[in-house]
Design a protein around this motif. Structure first.
Motif, short mmCIF file in Angstrom:
data_model
loop_
_atom_site.label_atom_id
_atom_site.label_comp_id
_atom_site.label_asym_id
_atom_site.label_seq_id
_atom_site.Cartn_x
_atom_site.Cartn_y
_atom_site.Cartn_z
N LEU A 15 -5.05 -0.95 10.36
CA LEU A 15 -6.25 -2.05 10.24
C LEU A 15 -7.23 -1.75 9.40
N PRO A 16 -7.41 -0.18 9.39
CA PRO A 16 -8.74 0.39 8.23
C PRO A 16 -8.36 -0.05 7.08
N LEU A 17 -7.13 -0.40 6.72
CA LEU A 17 -6.64 -0.40 5.11
C LEU A 17 -6.78 -2.13 4.70
N ARG A 18 -7.47 -2.92 5.62
CA ARG A 18 -7.86 -4.42 5.42
C ARG A 18 -8.49 -4.71 3.96
N SER A 19 -9.29 -3.74 3.57
CA SER A 19 -10.12 -3.79 2.39
C SER A 19 -9.50 -3.33 1.01
N ASN A 20 -8.35 -2.72 1.54
CA ASN A 20 -7.42 -2.02 0.30
C ASN A 20 -6.21 -2.69 0.09
N VAL A 21 -6.02 -3.36 -0.56
CA VAL A 21 -4.62 -4.46 -0.67
C VAL A 21 -3.54 -3.29 -1.15
N PRO A 22 -3.70 -2.59 -2.21
CA PRO A 22 -2.76 -1.70 -2.68
C PRO A 22 -2.12 -0.77 -1.62
N ALA A 23 -3.07 -0.23 -0.68
CA ALA A 23 -2.75 0.80 0.20
C ALA A 23 -1.97 -0.10 1.60
N ILE A 24 -2.56 -1.25 1.87
CA ILE A 24 -1.91 -2.12 3.01
C ILE A 24 -0.59 -2.51 2.84
N SER A 25 -0.29 -2.84 1.38
CA SER A 25 0.86 -3.37 0.97
C SER A 25 1.99 -2.69 1.38
N GLU A 26 1.79 -1.36 1.53
CA GLU A 26 2.99 -0.26 1.68
C GLU A 26 3.29 -0.63 3.28
N TYR A 27 2.91 -1.25 4.10
CA TYR A 27 3.33 -1.62 5.42
C TYR A 27 3.83 -2.90 5.58
N VAL A 28 4.03 -3.79 4.80
CA VAL A 28 4.39 -4.93 4.81
C VAL A 28 5.81 -4.87 5.47
N PHE A 29 6.05 -5.86 6.56
CA PHE A 29 7.21 -6.05 7.31
C PHE A 29 7.57 -4.56 7.94
N LYS A 30 6.77 -3.60 7.81
CA LYS A 30 7.12 -2.36 8.29
C LYS A 30 7.82 -2.00 9.60
N ASN A 31 7.36 -2.73 10.66
CA ASN A 31 7.89 -2.54 12.05
C ASN A 31 9.38 -3.18 12.17
N ILE A 32 9.72 -4.26 11.22
CA ILE A 32 10.97 -4.88 11.35
C ILE A 32 11.71 -4.32 10.18
N ASP A 33 11.21 -3.74 9.20
CA ASP A 33 12.22 -3.55 8.08
C ASP A 33 11.52 -2.23 7.25
N GLU A 34 12.03 -1.03 7.57
CA GLU A 34 11.19 -0.11 6.98
C GLU A 34 10.96 0.21 5.49
N THR A 35 11.97 -0.44 4.88
CA THR A 35 11.87 -0.10 3.47
C THR A 35 11.49 -1.10 2.71
N PHE A 36 11.09 -2.38 3.25
CA PHE A 36 10.85 -3.57 2.60
C PHE A 36 9.69 -3.50 1.23
N THR A 96 2.80 -13.11 12.27
CA THR A 96 1.81 -12.60 10.97
C THR A 96 1.92 -11.13 11.45
N ASP A 97 1.99 -10.70 12.84
CA ASP A 97 2.25 -9.30 13.03
C ASP A 97 3.33 -8.53 12.64
N ASP A 98 4.46 -9.09 12.61
CA ASP A 98 5.71 -8.80 11.91
C ASP A 98 5.28 -8.52 10.47
N ILE A 99 4.72 -9.66 9.76
CA ILE A 99 4.86 -9.53 8.40
C ILE A 99 3.65 -8.38 7.77
N MET A 100 2.57 -8.60 8.61
CA MET A 100 1.46 -7.46 8.11
C MET A 100 0.89 -6.64 9.53
N PRO A 101 1.67 -5.76 9.82
CA PRO A 101 1.30 -5.16 11.23
C PRO A 101 -0.35 -4.73 11.45
#
Ligand code: MIC
Ligand code: SF4
Length: 643
Positions: free
Chosen positions: A491-512, A480-485
């Motif tokens: 971490l401070p974006l945990r209460s803001n799903v639209p903002a945190i979703s920009e980082y999904v898979f970020k560490n293994i796939d920049e443009t996901f 899940t660290d790969d999926i949602m780093p």
């Protein structure tokens, strides 16, 4: 009938079902706890359910993860959590009081009870003989709102210890690392691990808690020790002897498997990058240069461990090439060390003392330098988790950690010239509950929210036909660290799903995130074995859902992540024939028709890979409740409709 420990506790809590391996059961829950990184969402979800007060006997909201305050966001979340706890009837553990698992073990864990926690290391509490299970936030919210906890009855595996661990150079960490080497990160999936045998007596409660804590790394649902005289002594020293009951498995109780481990034959072990099951003996790596050492976390923060570290450091100096960071896991331990002058020994030797929080474990500061070697007494060493993508993180026991910090290189503690003290349990712990704010009675408290706190998004119920693109195909053991780093920025974006979703898979796939948003008809991700291992963070389901994720097709799933996917209305599908994994490529468009009927009747799902003109079969293995959840768009709409 002779019962094992799990059957004893489950039968006293059984609401619905039969304690038969694999069959769905519902259990009553005594305690629920949340931590801040998962907790803001959990309390928002609890609020969205619309219940006035927490319905379980004990709820505690901890703050321990999001402790760096580089802007307003984390401090706002802390206030939101404090006011929500007061509003809904939970204890609030203030920032600084310590890591949830450590504090809970000290102040609340009770033999024979059942606890849920919105963190994968909740099984730490199994150290006192209770069932404690990590769950997603929404699951915890519905249980706090009065629902039973639903799960398929896991297999119960017994690990039988003989011999004794009472050797200064070994700790409970060597026990669990040995088990990880034997069983791997998939070895515990679908299982509860019950410890027993004569060797258990040589482990005090905090040793046991280290072992049950890292049962999470085995993928186990939870792990549990019997409650015995050692447990009674621990609870007495915590001023809670009245919480003690004796609990052990009956003679002749049955298990799905029995594993034997001789504690007399253990070696000092260490997990190598980048997986907790990549375990070797320290001797095999002797001489490897070390740049950073971190001691603490919810795995190894006991008073005994920290005192041992301090006494080893006494009169010595940390190697000039090593940064030594120490974060005592709770204020109780921190304060005891401080009052006994032991923090001074650490400071004097050159250690950097951090606050009682998760800190470096989750990349909240103290990230290693480029390409550096960091040795930690923690539980996870997934690539990039420390905040440094190319760092090599190793996991070992606190004694080995501190000796490596002094020597500047990896060394088996027995091969060093350093004397290691053997510390006994204190007769009494220092009890200071001033940072645990009890629930307020009969007062309507206003919940205070900062501007970064956004509503919980809800998924549209599933359609009868899926025509979606495979935006990403991954290998085995995706975390899940790969999926949602995590880390200090995300971490401070945990209460803001639209903002945190920009980082999904970020560490293994920049443009996901970009590709997912552009995909018409929604997103499919394809995974290998044990997809979603690691944390309980529901953001690994919620944020991809926000980006349009409809289904994950994998060879197998980790338990908590699978539950989180279903809780947010996303289909977790399994290849009927695992070789079909090879037939799908990233970029393929997949069509699955007749979805609703397939879900309702548990038929095979036929997926057509349009670009290749081939069809493959997938299974859902959904129980009745899971079917209902998917059809209604997830647990939140389902719970609301039921009320
Ligand atoms: C972790 O160790 O990965 C965490 C951070 O504690 C997570 C919870 C989270 O992501 O907030 C966990 O273990 O569940
Ligand atoms: Fe905190 Fe690390 Fe424990 Fe997770 S594993 S609860 S981040 S200390």
């Amino acid at each position: 009938m002779a019962m094992n420990l799990v059957e004893k506790i489950f039968s006293r809590h059984l609401l619905v079902g039969e304690l038969k391996e694999g069959s769905p059961i519902s259990l009553s829950v005594d305690q629920v706890y949340t931590q801040d990184a998962t907790g803001t969402m959990t309390w928002l979800e609890f609020e969205a359910i619309g219940i006035d007060k927490v319905q379980v006997p004990l709820a505690v909201s901890y703050v321990d993860h999001n402790m760096l305050q580089t802007n307003f966001m984390n401090a706002d979340d802390h206030l939101f959590l404090q006011t929500s706890a007061q509003r809904f009837g939970a204890y609030f553990s203030r920032p600084g009081n310590g890591i949830c698992h450590q504090v809970h073990l000290e102040r609340f864990a009770s033999p024979g009870k059942i606890a849920l926690g919105t963190d994968s290391h909740t099984p730490t509490q199994g150290g006192v003989g209770m069932i404690a299970i990590g769950v997603g936030g929404l699951e915890a919210a519905t249980v706090m709102a009065g629902a039973g906890f639903e799960i398929n009855m896991p297999k119960v595996v017994k690990v039988n210890f003989k011999g004794s661990l009472r050797k200064p150079y070994l700790t409970a960490m060597d026990v669990i690392l040995t088990l990880l080497k034997m069983l791997t990160v998939k070895g515990g999936v679908g299982k509860i691990i019950e410890y027993g045998g004569d060797g258990v007596k040589s482990l005090n409660v905090t040793d046991r808690a280290t072992i049950t804590n890292m049962g999470a790394e085995l993928g186990a649902t939870t792990s549990i020790f019997p409650s015995d005289e050692v447990t009674r002594q621990f609870l007495k020293a915590q001023g809670r002897e009245s919480d003690w009951i004796e609990l052990s498995a009956d003679e002749g109780a049955s298990y799905s498997e029995i594993i034997h481990l001789d504690l007399d034959n253990l070696e000092s072990m260490l997990a190598c990058p980048h997986s907790p099951d990549n375990v070797k003996t320290i001797k095999e790596l002797a001489g490897t240069k070390v740049h950073q050492v971190c001691i603490g976390s919810c795995t190894n923060s006991s008073y005994q461990a920290m005192k041992t570290v301090a006494l080893i450091l006494k009169g010595k100096t940390v190697s000039p090439n090593v940064n030594l960071m120490i974060n005592p896991g709770s204020r109780q331990v921190y304060e005891m060390l401080a009052r006994e002058g032991l923090i001074s020994e650490m400071i004097s030797a050159g250690a950097r003392i951090l606050e009682s929080s998760c800190g470096p474990c989750i990349g909240m500061g103290a990230s290693p330098g480029s390409g550096q070697v960091s040795v930690r007494s923690f539980n996870r060493n997934f690539k990039g988790r420390s905040g440094t993508k190319d760092a090599d993180v190793y996991l070992t026991n606190p004694v080995a950690c501190v000796i490596m910090a002094i020597k500047g290189e990896m060394i088996d503690p027995r091969d060093s010239d350093i004397e290691i003290p053997l510390i006994e349990n204190p007769d009494t712990f220092l009890i200071n509950d001033s940072m645990l704010i009890p629930p307020t009675k009969n007062v309507k408290v206003e919940i205070i929210r900062g501007p970064n706190i956004k509503e919980v998004p809800i998924k549209e119920p599933i359609k009868d036909e899926l025509l979606s693109e495979v935006i990403l195909k991954t290998g085995d053991n995706i975390t899940t660290d790969d999926i949602m780093p995590a880390g200090s920025q995300i971490l401070p974006l945990r209460s803001n799903v639209p903002a945190i979703s920009e980082y999904v898979f970020k560490n293994i796939d920049e443009t996901f995130a970009k590709r997912a948003k552009e995909a018409k008809g929604g997103v499919i991700v394809v995974g290998g074995e044990n997809y979603g291992q690691g944390s309980s963070r529901e953001h690994a389901a919620l944020a991809p859902m926000y980006l349009g994720l409809q289904a994950v097709i994998a060879k197998s799933f980790a338990r908590i992540h699978r539950a989180n996917l279903i809780n947010f209305g996303i289909l977790p599908l399994i290849f009927k024939n695992p070789h079909d994994y090879e037939k799908i490529n990233q970029g393929d468009t997949i069509k699955i028709s007749n979805l609703i009927n397939s879900i309702k009747t548990n038929q095979l799902f036929i997926a057509e890979i349009l670009s290749k003109g081939i069809k493959i079969e997938l299974t859902g293995n959904l129980n009745e409740r899971e079917k209902d959840l998917i059809l209604k768009g997830g647990l939140l709409p389902y719970t609301r409709l039921k009320r």
